[in-house]
Design a protein around this motif. Structure first.
Motif, short mmCIF file in Angstrom:
data_model
loop_
_atom_site.label_atom_id
_atom_site.label_comp_id
_atom_site.label_asym_id
_atom_site.label_seq_id
_atom_site.Cartn_x
_atom_site.Cartn_y
_atom_site.Cartn_z
N LEU A 442 -10.63 -9.93 -0.59
CA LEU A 442 -10.29 -8.60 -0.09
C LEU A 442 -9.94 -7.66 -1.24
O LEU A 442 -9.02 -7.95 -2.01
N PRO A 443 -10.65 -6.54 -1.39
CA PRO A 443 -10.22 -5.52 -2.35
C PRO A 443 -8.91 -4.91 -1.86
O PRO A 443 -8.82 -4.48 -0.71
N ALA A 444 -7.90 -4.88 -2.70
CA ALA A 444 -6.58 -4.43 -2.26
C ALA A 444 -5.93 -3.58 -3.34
O ALA A 444 -6.25 -3.67 -4.53
N LEU A 445 -5.00 -2.73 -2.90
CA LEU A 445 -4.15 -1.97 -3.81
C LEU A 445 -2.82 -2.72 -3.91
O LEU A 445 -2.11 -2.87 -2.92
N MET A 446 -2.48 -3.19 -5.12
CA MET A 446 -1.27 -3.96 -5.32
C MET A 446 -0.11 -3.01 -5.61
O MET A 446 -0.21 -2.13 -6.48
N VAL A 447 0.99 -3.19 -4.88
CA VAL A 447 2.15 -2.32 -5.03
C VAL A 447 3.41 -3.15 -5.11
O VAL A 447 3.44 -4.32 -4.70
N GLU A 448 4.49 -2.53 -5.64
CA GLU A 448 5.81 -3.12 -5.65
C GLU A 448 6.68 -2.37 -4.65
O GLU A 448 6.68 -1.14 -4.62
N ALA A 449 7.43 -3.11 -3.83
CA ALA A 449 8.36 -2.51 -2.88
C ALA A 449 9.60 -3.38 -2.85
O ALA A 449 9.55 -4.51 -2.37
N GLY A 450 10.70 -2.84 -3.38
CA GLY A 450 11.89 -3.68 -3.49
C GLY A 450 11.62 -4.81 -4.45
O GLY A 450 11.14 -4.62 -5.57
N LEU A 481 6.81 13.75 6.04
CA LEU A 481 6.70 14.49 4.78
C LEU A 481 6.13 15.86 5.11
O LEU A 481 5.02 15.96 5.66
N THR A 482 6.85 16.91 4.82
CA THR A 482 6.42 18.26 5.15
C THR A 482 5.50 18.80 4.07
O THR A 482 5.46 18.31 2.94
N GLY A 483 4.76 19.84 4.42
CA GLY A 483 3.83 20.47 3.50
C GLY A 483 2.66 21.03 4.26
O GLY A 483 2.78 21.45 5.42
N ALA A 484 1.49 21.06 3.61
CA ALA A 484 0.30 21.57 4.29
C ALA A 484 -0.02 20.72 5.52
O ALA A 484 -0.55 21.21 6.51
N GLN A 485 0.33 19.45 5.48
CA GLN A 485 0.14 18.53 6.60
C GLN A 485 1.42 17.73 6.81
O GLN A 485 2.02 17.24 5.85
N THR A 486 1.86 17.64 8.06
CA THR A 486 3.02 16.82 8.37
C THR A 486 2.58 15.36 8.47
O THR A 486 1.79 15.00 9.34
N LEU A 487 3.11 14.56 7.55
CA LEU A 487 2.65 13.17 7.44
C LEU A 487 3.78 12.21 7.79
O LEU A 487 4.84 12.23 7.15
N PRO A 488 3.63 11.37 8.81
CA PRO A 488 4.63 10.35 9.12
C PRO A 488 4.81 9.40 7.93
O PRO A 488 3.87 9.12 7.19
N LEU A 489 6.04 8.92 7.74
CA LEU A 489 6.37 8.11 6.57
C LEU A 489 6.92 6.74 6.97
O LEU A 489 7.55 6.59 8.02
N LEU A 490 6.72 5.77 6.08
CA LEU A 490 7.33 4.46 6.18
C LEU A 490 7.66 4.00 4.77
O LEU A 490 6.77 3.95 3.91
N ASP A 491 8.92 3.69 4.51
CA ASP A 491 9.35 3.22 3.20
C ASP A 491 9.22 1.71 3.16
O ASP A 491 9.98 0.98 3.82
N LEU A 492 8.25 1.21 2.39
CA LEU A 492 8.02 -0.24 2.33
C LEU A 492 9.18 -0.97 1.66
O LEU A 492 9.45 -2.14 1.97
N ALA A 493 9.89 -0.30 0.75
CA ALA A 493 11.04 -0.95 0.12
C ALA A 493 12.14 -1.20 1.14
O ALA A 493 12.76 -2.27 1.16
N ARG A 494 12.35 -0.21 2.03
CA ARG A 494 13.35 -0.40 3.07
C ARG A 494 12.91 -1.50 4.03
O ARG A 494 13.71 -2.32 4.47
N TRP A 495 11.63 -1.54 4.35
CA TRP A 495 11.10 -2.59 5.23
C TRP A 495 11.25 -3.96 4.58
O TRP A 495 11.49 -4.96 5.26
N ALA A 496 11.15 -3.99 3.24
CA ALA A 496 11.23 -5.27 2.53
C ALA A 496 12.66 -5.69 2.26
O ALA A 496 12.89 -6.75 1.67
N GLY A 497 13.66 -4.85 2.65
CA GLY A 497 15.04 -5.29 2.51
C GLY A 497 15.94 -4.38 1.70
O GLY A 497 17.14 -4.67 1.57
N ALA A 498 15.42 -3.28 1.13
CA ALA A 498 16.27 -2.37 0.37
C ALA A 498 17.27 -1.68 1.31
O ALA A 498 17.01 -1.52 2.50
#
Length: 579
Positions: A442-450, A481-498
């Motif tokens: 699977l091609p994936a984007l690797m990220v760090e969260a917490g 997230l406000t701006g030209a487009q209102t974008l719903p947000l999810l903080d992966l660090a908080r989901w991971a335990g931060a």
């Protein structure tokens, strides 16, 4: 080799070839309904002739008799002594079904049943055959679709290529089409057990992990330059690994037309049982897809076809009053987009009324009134994928149980894909399935969260930008997230335990992803980059955990969790997202 072992080998070869020919036969017979060309008739004749010859070699008299009867009919159609008619086509399709059953008996080492006298009479006289399909037959069809086969799909209006030459010469030569161009020499092939390909693919996956680790080590030691001996060796290993990976994946690929080929017959039977008319158009059926994905597509595609015929397309009288052609059009298409494949089923029927969907979801208790009031028309359409949803007032043989579209979405998510629906009232509906080309890598984007390393499927990623915490607001109880487009947000660090969500910190990034129902912004601590990850199943302790579809091993030897974005949103009890 003993006589018994030789008989087993001959039987297996015959069943393999016959299964492929019978799968091709369904689409070829459906082609007669729109264009009984000489090429199509010749191809069908050769199929029945090959089946008769192979069955005769094995002493399967009932299969020989039925194949011969069907062959005689096609011969009369070829020389103009008979013409194709709906009853005759019904009889030929019924013969195909019975031949498939006879082959199943041979595979189980049981004597095949003789063809019913009524079927043989229908072939001789062109009499009526069965034209309706009930719920039990539909479920049996779903079960049968996971067997062997492999005819590339083409539009039903176009003649199909002739099937491959039989492994054994038939009892008598099949007449060739007049003035036919010389055929190209067939490619040499060898049949390999799927289990062997799976083991080979697993080995390639482990090689990819080792390659990734070596690349990381050379970068860490500063010896990744192509000028150093180690750097050159790693670059060569990288090239060889990619070539081997592509070659093995190609061996597992099958044309999605293997599934597409069954749609015209099903659509025809369903339409006739509902008093409707339909024309099926297949596009891009030669697009290749991982074998496991092709097999997994059978159920959702057939549920989509049934839903379009039952709920979408109108009766001829209603279509005529609306200024439409009496016969509705059902278009099934496939196209490759980067590392994924998009499969779409579109009809030109009545479309979906979002307000009716909203009221039905409320009546069934699938959503509450506050949530229903916030939904846009586009979001209302996504409710059709909820378990238990149905707009049918009463349960019939075809629908009303509220399980069909739920099967489509659950299958898409299980395959690391997504599904969406678009509809215009009075013009039609289009359902799109987007799936990875393979389930192994699977091609994936690797990220760090917490403290965790996470892999986001690259097919869902729209873009990556800096995260500006000052633009975070709360809208109806959910972060955006406000701006030209209102974008719903999810903080992966908080989901991971931060402890704190949406904290402002240097290097935090915003990854915008596309879900079934719209876009979502994922806030991460760091983006590590793009990487091809080898998907490993989760252990027993994590199996079935919402938000995760698997795990992989990073070049540093760490375990990274692969996110299932759609189930992740449901797991944190986030309302439907707006586009």
């Amino acid at each position: 080799m003993g006589a018994e072992a030789m008989d087993d080998s001959v039987r297996e070869d015959f069943l393999q070839e016959a299964g492929e020919l019978v799968d091709q036969l369904g689409l070829q017979l459906m082609g007669l309904e729109s264009q009984a060309s000489a090429d199509t008739l010749n191809a069908i004749f050769r199929v029945f002739h090959t089946l008769k010859g192979g069955a005769g070699f094995l002493g399967c008299t009932p299969l020989v008799e039925l194949s011969h009867a069907a062959e005689e009919v096609i011969g009369e159609l070829r020389n103009g002594r008979r013409s194709i008619s709906p009853p005759l086509l019904d009889a030929l399709l019924e013969a195909q079904n019975h031949i498939a059953g006879q082959l199943a008996s041979v595979a189980e080492r049981q004597p095949p049943a003789a063809a019913p006298a009524a079927l043989l009479a229908a072939l001789r006289e062109g009499g009526a055959a069965k034209t309706t399909i009930d719920e039990d037959e539909f479920e049996r069809l779903l079960d049968q679709l996971h067997g062997a086969g492999g005819a590339p799909g083409t539009p039903v209006t176009a003649p199909l290529p002739s099937p491959a030459a039989p492994a054994r010469p038939p009892a008598e030569p099949a007449p060739a089409a007049s003035a036919a161009p010389p055929a190209e020499a067939p490619a040499e092939t060898i049949r390999v057990e799927t289990a062997r390909l799976d083991r080979l693919m697993n080995g390639v996956g482990e090689l990819v992990l080792v390659r990734n680790r070596l690349k990381a080590l050379t970068r860490a030691e500063g010896s990744h330059s192509a000028q150093t001996p180690l750097g050159r060796a790693v670059r060569e290993l990288d090239f060889i690994t990619r070539s081997l990976q592509d070659a093995v994946m190609a061996c597992r690929m099958q044309p999605v037309g293997k599934v597409f080929a069954r749609v015209p017959r099903l659509a025809r039977d369903l339409a006739r049982s509902l008093g409707k008319q339909v024309e099926v158009v297949l596009q891009g059926a030669d697009s290749d897809l991982d074998k496991n994905l092709v097999e997994a597509l059978s159920d959702p595609l057939l549920h989509l076809v049934r839903n379009s015929l039952d709920h979408g397309l109108e009766t001829p009288e209603v279509r005529r009053a609306a200024g439409k052609r009496e016969a509705g059009t059902l278009t099934l298409s496939a196209r490759q987009e980067g590392g994924s494949i998009c499969i779409e089923l579109a009809d030109d029927g009545a479309g979906i009324d979002p307000e009716r969907v909203r009221s039905k979801a409320l009546a069934k208790g699938l959503i509450d009134e506050a949530s229903a009031a916030r939904l846009s028309n586009e979001e209302c359409l996504q409710l059709i994928f909820r378990p238990g949803f149905s707009t049918r007032e009463t349960v019939s043989d075809l629908s009303g149980r509220g399980v069909g579209m739920d099967v489509v979405q659950s299958t898409a998510h299980r395959l690391n894909g997504s599904v969406s629906v678009r509809s215009v009232q009075g013009q039609g509906t289009q359902v799109s399935l987007r799936l990875p080309l393979t389930l192994a890598i699977l091609p994936a984007l690797m990220v760090e969260a917490g403290e965790r390393r996470l892999a986001i499927p690259l097919t869902a990623v729209q873009d990556v930008t800096d995260f500006d915490a000052t633009r975070v607001r709360s809208l109806e109880g959910r972060p955006v997230l406000t701006g030209a487009q209102t974008l719903p947000l999810l903080d992966l660090a908080r989901w991971a335990g931060a402890e704190q969500a949406f904290a402002a910190a240097p290097g935090r990034r915003l990854v915008r992803v596309r879900l079934d129902s719209g876009e979502l912004g994922l806030v991460v601590d760091q983006v590590r980059g793009r990487e091809e990850v080898v998907i490993k199943p989760l252990g027993e302790s994590l199996s079935g955990l919402a938000g995760l579809s698997g795990a992989t091993v990073t070049p540093e030897g760490r375990v990274a969790l692969i996110l299932d974005l759609n189930s992740l949103v449901r797991a944190v009890e986030t309302p439907s997202w707006t586009s």
